[in-house]
Each structure stands twice: as C-alpha cells, then as structure tokens.
Scaffold this motif. Structure first.
Motif, mmCIF file in Angstrom:
data_model
loop_
_atom_site.group_PDB
_atom_site.id
_atom_site.type_symbol
_atom_site.label_atom_id
_atom_site.label_comp_id
_atom_site.label_asym_id
_atom_site.label_seq_id
_atom_site.Cartn_x
_atom_site.Cartn_y
_atom_site.Cartn_z
ATOM 1 N N VAL A 183 0.834 -1.203 0.000
ATOM 2 C CA VAL A 183 0.000 0.000 0.000
ATOM 3 C C VAL A 183 0.871 1.255 0.000
ATOM 4 O O VAL A 183 0.580 2.234 -0.707
ATOM 5 C CB VAL A 183 -0.951 -0.003 1.212
ATOM 6 N N ARG A 184 1.956 1.243 0.767
ATOM 7 C CA ARG A 184 2.832 2.415 0.836
ATOM 8 C C ARG A 184 3.523 2.669 -0.505
ATOM 9 O O ARG A 184 3.683 3.819 -0.929
ATOM 10 C CB ARG A 184 3.877 2.212 1.932
ATOM 11 N N VAL A 185 3.921 1.593 -1.186
ATOM 12 C CA VAL A 185 4.531 1.745 -2.516
ATOM 13 C C VAL A 185 3.511 2.320 -3.499
ATOM 14 O O VAL A 185 3.823 3.232 -4.279
ATOM 15 C CB VAL A 185 5.073 0.391 -3.021
ATOM 16 N N ALA A 186 2.290 1.792 -3.452
ATOM 17 C CA ALA A 186 1.239 2.310 -4.331
ATOM 18 C C ALA A 186 0.958 3.777 -4.039
ATOM 19 O O ALA A 186 0.779 4.591 -4.960
ATOM 20 C CB ALA A 186 -0.034 1.482 -4.166
ATOM 21 N N ILE A 239 -16.833 4.279 7.094
ATOM 22 C CA ILE A 239 -17.508 3.031 6.708
ATOM 23 C C ILE A 239 -16.512 1.932 6.342
ATOM 24 O O ILE A 239 -16.626 0.786 6.799
ATOM 25 C CB ILE A 239 -18.472 3.289 5.538
ATOM 26 N N LEU A 240 -15.526 2.265 5.496
ATOM 27 C CA LEU A 240 -14.569 1.252 5.062
ATOM 28 C C LEU A 240 -13.506 0.983 6.123
ATOM 29 O O LEU A 240 -12.936 -0.103 6.175
ATOM 30 C CB LEU A 240 -13.882 1.692 3.763
ATOM 31 N N GLY A 241 -13.251 1.986 6.952
ATOM 32 C CA GLY A 241 -12.197 1.859 7.950
ATOM 33 C C GLY A 241 -10.903 2.459 7.442
ATOM 34 O O GLY A 241 -10.493 2.219 6.307
ATOM 35 N N TRP A 242 -10.279 3.283 8.282
ATOM 36 C CA TRP A 242 -8.995 3.888 7.903
ATOM 37 C C TRP A 242 -7.927 2.811 7.823
ATOM 38 O O TRP A 242 -7.940 1.834 8.573
ATOM 39 C CB TRP A 242 -8.589 4.946 8.920
ATOM 40 N N LEU A 243 -6.996 2.990 6.911
ATOM 41 C CA LEU A 243 -5.859 2.078 6.838
ATOM 42 C C LEU A 243 -4.989 2.255 8.084
ATOM 43 O O LEU A 243 -5.028 3.296 8.731
ATOM 44 C CB LEU A 243 -5.023 2.376 5.588
ATOM 45 N N PRO A 244 -4.199 1.235 8.438
ATOM 46 C CA PRO A 244 -3.280 1.384 9.567
ATOM 47 C C PRO A 244 -2.382 2.602 9.378
ATOM 48 O O PRO A 244 -2.035 2.962 8.248
ATOM 49 C CB PRO A 244 -2.460 0.086 9.523
#
Length: 495
Positions: free
Chosen positions: A79-82, A198-203
């Motif tokens: 996710v961080r690379v994206a 709703i979806l939830g924050w990413l870590p």
C-alpha cells in the motif's frame, strides 16, 4: 456456507439504488444545462478516464496483491509503494496542467470559443478530483481485497448518492458545466470522511508513501501489462465522445452522452459480478488451473449473454415510453439509446470473461479483447458516419461489442480447453440474441408499424433465454448441493 450470493446481492442493491437515482439526475442535468452544456460536462468524465489511463494498472494490481495470502507487513508495504506512485502521478498531472489548458481545446476536444474557458476549468478540476480521491481509493481496494462487501456496498451507496446530489445541486446553483464540475470535485473531501467511517482507515503506517525506485519498478513490472489492457478499455469507453464531438459538435455529443449515460447503467450488473469475483478468482487461480472447466464456463457464458440481452430487449421495448416520461423527449436520443443499450449490454457481458482472464494473470489476452473492441469501433464509425450521421456511433458500438464479446469468450474458453462445439455455441447465442434485440428495435427506425419484426424479436429472445436456462440448471443443482463444502472467505489479517 458460501458468501458469494449474499456478497453479490449486497453490491447489487447498492449499485441498483445508485442507478435509479442517477437515472433521475441525468435528465435533470440535461434540462438545466441544455444538450450542449451536458455535452461539455461529459468531458469531465472523459478527462477523468484519461487521467486514469496513467494509473498504470497500480490499483487493480494492488487489489490482486492484497487478495493473495501475505503477511500484514508485506501488505502494508505494498500500500505504501502504491501511495508513493500515486503521489508521483499527481505531481506529473499538475505539472502537465498548463500544457493541457492549451492542447485540449485546440486538438483533443475542440469547442466553440465561448466554451473554451469552461473546458479549461474542467481540465483542472478533473485533475483535482483524481488527487483528492486517492486516499478513499486505497481504502476501497483494501476493503474489497478483504471481501468486506457489506462495508463496500454501504460506501458505494453513499458515494453514488453524493455524486448524484452534487450533479443536481451544481446544475441548479451554477447552471454551467464548470460549476457542476467544481461541485463534483469538491465532493471528494466528504467522500474521504465517509470512506474512513464506513470502510475503515488504513493502519497509520500504511499512509506513509514509499519513494523507492526499486519498489516502483517491481510494482510497475507486475502491473504494466494490465495497464495496457486498462488503457485500451478506458479509450474504448471514451473515444466515442471524441468522435461524435469532432464530427457533429456539442449538441450531438449531448444527445449521445445522455443516451450513453443511461444505457451504461447496465454496467452495474457486470461491475457487481466482477467486483465480487476478482479477489476470489485471484486466490483460486494462484493455486489451480482452468483446464477442464470448459463446459462449465461455456454454460455460464451462454447464460450471461442471455441475461444481459434479455435486459437489453426489455429496455428496447420500454425506452420509447420511459425516456419521454423522465424528460428526454428528443427522438434522436431515444433511437440512439435503443442501439446503445443493446451494445452496452453485450459489452457488460464481455467484461466478466475479461475480469477472469485478468484474475488468472493472462493480461495479454485481456489486451487482445480490449484492442479488438477499440479497433472495431473506430473502423465502423469512420465507415458509417457519412451515411448514418450521429446514429453511426450506435451502430459502431453494436459491432464493437459483438466482436469484443466473441473475442473475450473465445479467449477464456481457450484457457479452459473448451471443445469446439462450446466455442461455436457461445457465438451463436450472441448472434441470435443481438438479432432478436434489433428486431424489437426495428419499428422505432421505421415510419410504418412492423409487427412481424416485433414477433420475430420476441421469438428469438424467448429461445435464447430458454436454451441458456436449460444449460444452467444442472450447474445450479451442483452448486446448491456442494455449497456447504465451500470454505468461507478468509478474514482480514493485515489491517
């Protein structure tokens, strides 16, 4: 117990409600902005699709990576690379903006002088919407990869309602395409808050972008072939607008986009299927082969063709009464809708086979599918525009959708080792179903009543539906009997 049917139903319910609301929003926007104004506003969506051409397959490839079995730290790093790649893309687009303000009105989307300033604002605002939407997009990708479709459906519903409200509200307040575009771009700020809720924050650690050339190369190396397919698909969905504007002007473009945007609502069916299928298929194809599944996929593809074309046939019958009732009384809009709903229904069917090929990592086959549609649409429009006028885009779309659906099904069945008889049967179903839909539409293109065409269309469509249902019954019984043995979706482990 398999969660596939409930996941599918949940996604469909959200998309279906959004479709109903947008069907109301489109004619309202046309009435407030006029056909020329709505045609100009359509470039906002076109520009958004062009920006996504530079996505390089990052989002779809990230979904595949997050859906595969990996440890939490590996997923967080992906996710961080994206995120780092998306930051670079945003900087590139904003850097290109001054050049686009000159090039777009002059070469890509030429308009009359009074529309140039509005078009330039639309260019800038579409880039802003892309940048503002990236955080919510990452949260959606993580949510789908974890197969939390109840949360995704709730977000999709609210997001769609917010977009329709922005479209109607912007048109009411500003009465200009640029004003509507500004409201549409601004809504992304509210969508971010809705997504987090709703979806939830990413870590917390996943939000920090990684700017590392080696990691960029690794991710792009995986996604570049997929990107080529997505580029061709995006070009296919947008190039018709460029053709119509260049050949016939903004008024004709407004007619085309009003018909296209309404007919395109059939995509909510294929989008629901592909959204639910892709993460499961990516998991499955990582450890299993498609060989030997030819008869099963052939039956599914025949049933899919029947489902979509029966929907198209129903729309062909009710559209001449439905469109005037919602405010679209222009005869050309109605006729073009009849052609486009047939074409886009076939196109929606073909997206399922294409999605399965992408999930299996067969990106070159996906490129062949997208390329066949784009080439056919281009050639047919150029050949027909003089004789058919603006209707040429409708006939070109039917030809492109029929060719690409045939190619997509053939490529998927080839992966499965299907028999020649299965290959031929899927082609025949598409040809007969298309002929049936066109027979039902024929009276609307004639000055005299033609009951024989209607009877022929109903007969053909009844035969197609009956044959597909007969082929699917054994598979439905097998699925129902074996459903309990299917394991539940793997729970999320990384967030």
């Amino acid at each position: 117990m398999s969660k596939f049917p409930s996941n599918l139903l949940t996604v469909y319910a959200a998309n279906g409600l959004n479709g109903v609301v947008s069907v109301i929003a489109i004619p309202v926007a046309v009435r407030l902005l006029g056909l020329s104004g709505y045609g100009l506003l359509s470039f906002y969506a076109l520009m958004g699709s062009y920006i996504l051409l530079a996505d390089l397959g990052i989002g779809k490839n990230l979904l595949r990576l997050l859906a595969e079995p990996r440890d939490a730290e590996a997923k967080r790093r992906q996710v961080r690379v994206a995120a780092g790649l998306y930051v670079v893309l945003c900087l590139a687009w904003f850097g290109a903006a001054p050049f686009l303000l000159v090039l777009v009105p002059r070469y890509l989307f030429p308009v009359a002088h009074q529309y140039v300033a509005g078009l330039q604002w639309i260019v800038v605002l579409s880039i802003a919407e892309f940048a503002l939407g990236i955080p919510a997009s990452l949260m959606q990708t993580a949510c789908v990869a974890e197969q939390r479709f109840d949360s995704y459906a709730a977000y999709t519903l609210l997001s769609g309602l917010l977009r329709s409200a922005a479209l109607i509200g912007g048109a009411l307040v500003f009465r200009s395409p640029a004003g509507v575009a500004a409201v549409l771009a601004g809504r992304k700020v509210f969508e971010l808050l809705v997504a987090g809720r709703i979806l939830g924050w990413l870590p917390a650690g996943a939000w920090l972008p990684i700017f590392e050339l080696r990691s960029f190369r690794a991710m792009l190396g995986q996604s570049i072939a997929l990107s080529a397919s997505q580029v061709l698909t995006s070009a296919l969905m947008s190039i018709g607008s460029l053709f119509v504007n260049a050949a016939f002007g903004l008024h004709a473009l407004g007619v085309y986009r009003a018909a296209y945007d309404l007919a395109g609502k059939i995509a909510f069916v294929s989008n629901g299927v592909t959204l639910v299928v892709f993460p499961k298929a990516a998991q499955y194809f990582g450890s299993a082969s498609l060989k030997g599944a030819g008869p099963i996929f052939a039956a599914v593809l025949r049933a899919s063709t029947s489902l979509y074309t029966c929907f198209a046939a129903a729309m062909v019958l009710v559209a001449p009464f439905m469109l005037p009732a919602i405010g679209l009384t222009d005869r050309s809009t109605v006729r073009l809708f009849l052609l486009l709903v047939v074409a886009l229904s076939l196109n929606a069917h073909s997206l399922i086979a294409n999605e399965l090929m992408q999930a299996a990592g067969r990106y070159v086959r996906s490129i062949c599918y997208s390329g066949s549609a784009l080439a056919t649409l281009t050639v047919l429009f150029a050949s027909l525009k003089t004789a058919e006028g603006a209707m040429a885009i409708g006939w070109a779309w039917i030809g492109a959708a029929l060719v690409s659906a045939t190619v997509a099904d053939a490529l998927l069945l080839g992966l499965c080792g299907a028999r020649r008889a299965d290959q031929i049967s899927t082609v025949l179903v598409k040809l007969v179903a298309t002929a049936g839909c066109l027979c039902l539409a024929a009276p609307r293109f004639s000055a005299v009543a033609n009951p024989a065409a209607t009877i022929c269309g109903v007969t053909l469509m009844t035969g197609v539906a009956a044959a597909a249902a007969r082929g699917m019954l054994p598979l439905a019984r097998t699925w129902r009997n074996g459903e309990a043995a299917v394991p539940a979706a793997r729970p999320a482990v990384w967030a």
